[in-house]
Design an enzyme around this catalytic site. Structure first.
Site, PDB file in Angstrom:
ATOM      1  N   ASP A 111       0.969  -0.980  -0.332  1.00 56.17           N
ATOM      2  CA  ASP A 111       0.091   0.126  -0.419  1.00 56.17           C
ATOM      3  C   ASP A 111       1.107   1.396  -0.021  1.00 56.17           C
ATOM      4  OD1 ASP A 111      -2.061  -1.770   0.378  1.00 56.17           O
ATOM      5  OD2 ASP A 111      -2.357  -1.391   2.753  1.00 56.17           O
ATOM      6  N   ASP A 197      -2.215   6.385  -2.509  1.00 55.56           N
ATOM      7  CA  ASP A 197      -1.591   4.755  -2.339  1.00 55.56           C
ATOM      8  C   ASP A 197      -1.030   4.272  -3.071  1.00 55.56           C
ATOM      9  OD1 ASP A 197      -2.713   5.590   0.586  1.00 55.56           O
ATOM     10  OD2 ASP A 197      -3.671   3.845   0.002  1.00 55.56           O
ATOM     11  N   HIS A 248      -7.926   0.319  -4.124  1.00 62.45           N
ATOM     12  CA  HIS A 248      -6.084  -0.869  -4.106  1.00 62.45           C
ATOM     13  C   HIS A 248      -6.559  -1.257  -6.111  1.00 62.45           C
ATOM     14  CE1 HIS A 248      -4.354   0.466  -0.427  1.00 62.45           C
ATOM     15  NE2 HIS A 248      -4.687   1.370  -0.599  1.00 62.45           N
ATOM     16  N   ASP A 250      -5.400  -4.328  -6.589  1.00 69.15           N
ATOM     17  CA  ASP A 250      -5.081  -6.003  -6.857  1.00 69.15           C
ATOM     18  C   ASP A 250      -5.946  -6.264  -5.969  1.00 69.15           C
ATOM     19  OD1 ASP A 250      -4.538  -3.967  -4.113  1.00 69.15           O
ATOM     20  OD2 ASP A 250      -2.738  -5.346  -4.243  1.00 69.15           O
ATOM     21  N   ARG A 267     -16.530  -6.101 -11.500  1.00 73.58           N
ATOM     22  CA  ARG A 267     -15.773  -4.866 -11.433  1.00 73.58           C
ATOM     23  C   ARG A 267     -15.312  -4.235 -13.185  1.00 73.58           C
ATOM     24  NH1 ARG A 267     -12.998  -4.753  -6.204  1.00 73.58           N
ATOM     25  NH2 ARG A 267     -14.237  -4.889  -4.563  1.00 73.58           N
ATOM     26  N   SER A 303     -11.735  -5.516   3.883  1.00 70.83           N
ATOM     27  CA  SER A 303     -11.805  -5.335   2.204  1.00 70.83           C
ATOM     28  C   SER A 303     -12.905  -6.375   1.538  1.00 70.83           C
ATOM     29  CB  SER A 303     -10.931  -6.633   1.830  1.00 70.83           C
ATOM     30  OG  SER A 303      -9.435  -5.598   2.619  1.00 70.83           O
ATOM     31  N   SER A 304     -13.462  -6.579   0.621  1.00 68.07           N
ATOM     32  CA  SER A 304     -14.400  -7.574   0.486  1.00 68.07           C
ATOM     33  C   SER A 304     -13.687  -8.559  -0.017  1.00 68.07           C
ATOM     34  CB  SER A 304     -14.596  -6.484  -1.215  1.00 68.07           C
ATOM     35  OG  SER A 304     -13.499  -7.139  -2.415  1.00 68.07           O
ATOM     36  N   CYS A 356      -1.318  -7.688  -1.297  1.00 71.18           N
ATOM     37  CA  CYS A 356      -1.083  -6.499  -0.240  1.00 71.18           C
ATOM     38  C   CYS A 356      -0.670  -6.393   0.520  1.00 71.18           C
ATOM     39  CB  CYS A 356      -2.368  -6.510   0.281  1.00 71.18           C
ATOM     40  SG  CYS A 356      -3.716  -6.537  -0.255  1.00 71.18           S
TER      41      CYS A 356
HETATM   42  N1  NVA Z   1     -10.456  -2.435  -1.798  1.00 71.31           N
HETATM   43  C1  NVA Z   1     -10.232  -3.749  -2.401  1.00 71.31           C
HETATM   44  C2  NVA Z   1      -8.949  -4.163  -1.573  1.00 71.31           C
HETATM   45  C3  NVA Z   1      -7.432  -4.518  -2.642  1.00 71.31           C
HETATM   46  C4  NVA Z   1      -6.816  -5.152  -2.036  1.00 71.31           C
HETATM   47  C5  NVA Z   1     -11.635  -4.396  -2.540  1.00 71.31           C
HETATM   48  O1  NVA Z   1     -12.040  -4.829  -0.638  1.00 71.31           O
HETATM   49  O2  NVA Z   1     -11.976  -5.505  -3.304  1.00 71.31           O
END
Ligand code: NVA
Length: 380
Positions: A111, A197, A248, A250, A267, A303-304, A356
């Site tokens: 990050d 970031d 982020h 990734d 997405r 995170s998701s 990450c």
């Molecule tokens: N914001 C992203 C996580 C990235 C590590 C998500 O929650 O999918």
């Protein structure tokens, strides 16, 4: 290591890995509520207040065990692994422009730190609790910087993180408003200061994708363009219009080898931005559904479920995937990868998964042009 190659050398996300930093959960605190972040509990506890202060030692020990497992796997592959220096994350910050109750952790070097070729860049960051996180990596940076005159080291301008830098009501916007405003890139940070970031970037040789997000604004992308394009890179802002909380890149757009990006079916990339990939024969392959639903993610994880696709490449042929993500493991196997697995779910609440929790400092290889149609279209 080849003496002709600088000790810091990493141009993309997949070339054969030689040196890496793996994060640590030691001393981690719960992320505080602040203008750039409003952490929420998940599942049946959602709506109850988010804890504050140091995380319980049981949680940090379990995460550290999994991080050590990743480090051991990489070492068994001949990779040199470094770890962050301990920091007192429980310390309150009081600066001229902001204060915050405690800091966070050094579990996710991705990050804050990024290697772009022979240069290390420390990101400005978007959240107060992460303002000083770069300090956990300074010993490592100095070692490389002292070892080789060819290593460039840049610390990007630190933003004020004052109240004025944020849209304080962002977190209360109803989803319709969020949808309407995100298309003009209105998130929790304004456009007034340079904010990014490092994890909003994805490296493809000469071309670097940068996601405009809650953690990276347009001024941040402009700074990266102005800093890197004179050195022969091309910076491409990218957008994923169905991600209402982008932060982020990734878990959204993950290159695995030349010509192949793992994509997130929830997405898709903006169609005009997909063009450079399709024109240059890249395949965009959707990841399979993650094993857990968003509600089943660990209670304090922010995170998701798409942490499933936060995989880490050891080389263009070898990839590390979380142990229980068997649908993705099977898919990568069918695509010809040698798949390595480690348990990592106890790390999720510390900010991410395998990609990450790493920062690659040395991969074999040089800067290549994976998008020749872009070069051909340059004026002669
Ligand atoms: N914001 C992203 C996580 C990235 C590590 C998500 O929650 O999918």
């Amino acid at each position: 290591m080849n003496d002709n190659v600088p000790v810091v050398n990493s141009w993309n996300e997949w070339d054969p890995l030689r040196e890496v930093v793996v994060g640590s959960a030691t001393g981690a605190c719960f992320e505080p509520t602040e203008p750039g972040n409003r952490p929420q509990r998940r599942g049946s506890a959602s709506g109850t207040p988010f804890p504050t202060g140091p995380k319980p030692s049981e949680a940090t020990e379990k995460a550290d065990e999994e991080l050590a497992g990743l480090a051991a796997l990489l070492q068994s592959q001949g990779v040199t692994v470094h770890r962050p220096a301990p920091m007192n994350f429980g310390q309150r910050l009081e600066t001229p422009t902001f204060s915050v109750e405690n800091q966070y952790c050094a579990t996710c070097p991705r990050d804050v730190m990024i290697t772009i070729g022979n240069e290390i860049i420390e990101a400005p960051m978007s959240r107060r609790a992460r303002y000083f996180e770069y300090q956990a990596y300074r010993d490592i940076v100095y070692r490389y910087w002292n070892a080789d005159d060819r290593v460039r080291w840049t610390t990007a301008p630190k933003p004020s993180m004052s109240d004025a830098m944020y849209r304080s009501d962002f977190w209360d916007w109803p989803i319709e408003q969020r949808h309407a405003r995100m298309h003009s890139s209105e998130f929790c940070v304004t456009q007034d200061e340079v904010v990014f970031d490092a994890a909003d970037m994805s490296r493809f040789g000469r071309d670097i994708m940068v996601q405009e997000s809650m953690t990276t604004n347009r001024a941040g992308i402009r700074w990266l363009k102005r800093h890197l394009e004179p050195h022969g890179f091309r910076i491409h802002p990218v957008h994923f219009p169905l991600d209402y909380f982008p932060s982020h890149i990734d878990c959204t757009f993950v290159p695995l080898r030349p010509g192949l990006v793992l994509t997130n079916p929830d997405r898709p990339i903006e169609s005009s931005e997909a063009k450079m990939f399709l024109d240059n024969d890249w395949e965009l392959v959707d990841a399979p559904p993650p094993v857990l639903s968003n509600d089943e993610m660990p209670q304090y994880c922010q995170s998701s479920k798409w942490l499933s696709m936060n995989v880490f490449s050891i080389s263009p042929e070898k990839v590390v995937v979380e142990q229980r993500e068997t649908p993705l493991q099977d898919m990568l196997d069918r695509l010809g990868f040698e798949v390595y697995t480690v348990p990592f779910r106890n790390v999720f609440e510390f900010g991410g998964s395998l990609h990450c929790a790493t920062w690659d400092i040395h991969r074999e290889g040089t800067r290549e042009d994976y998008f020749p149609t872009l070069t051909q279209s340059l004026p002669v």
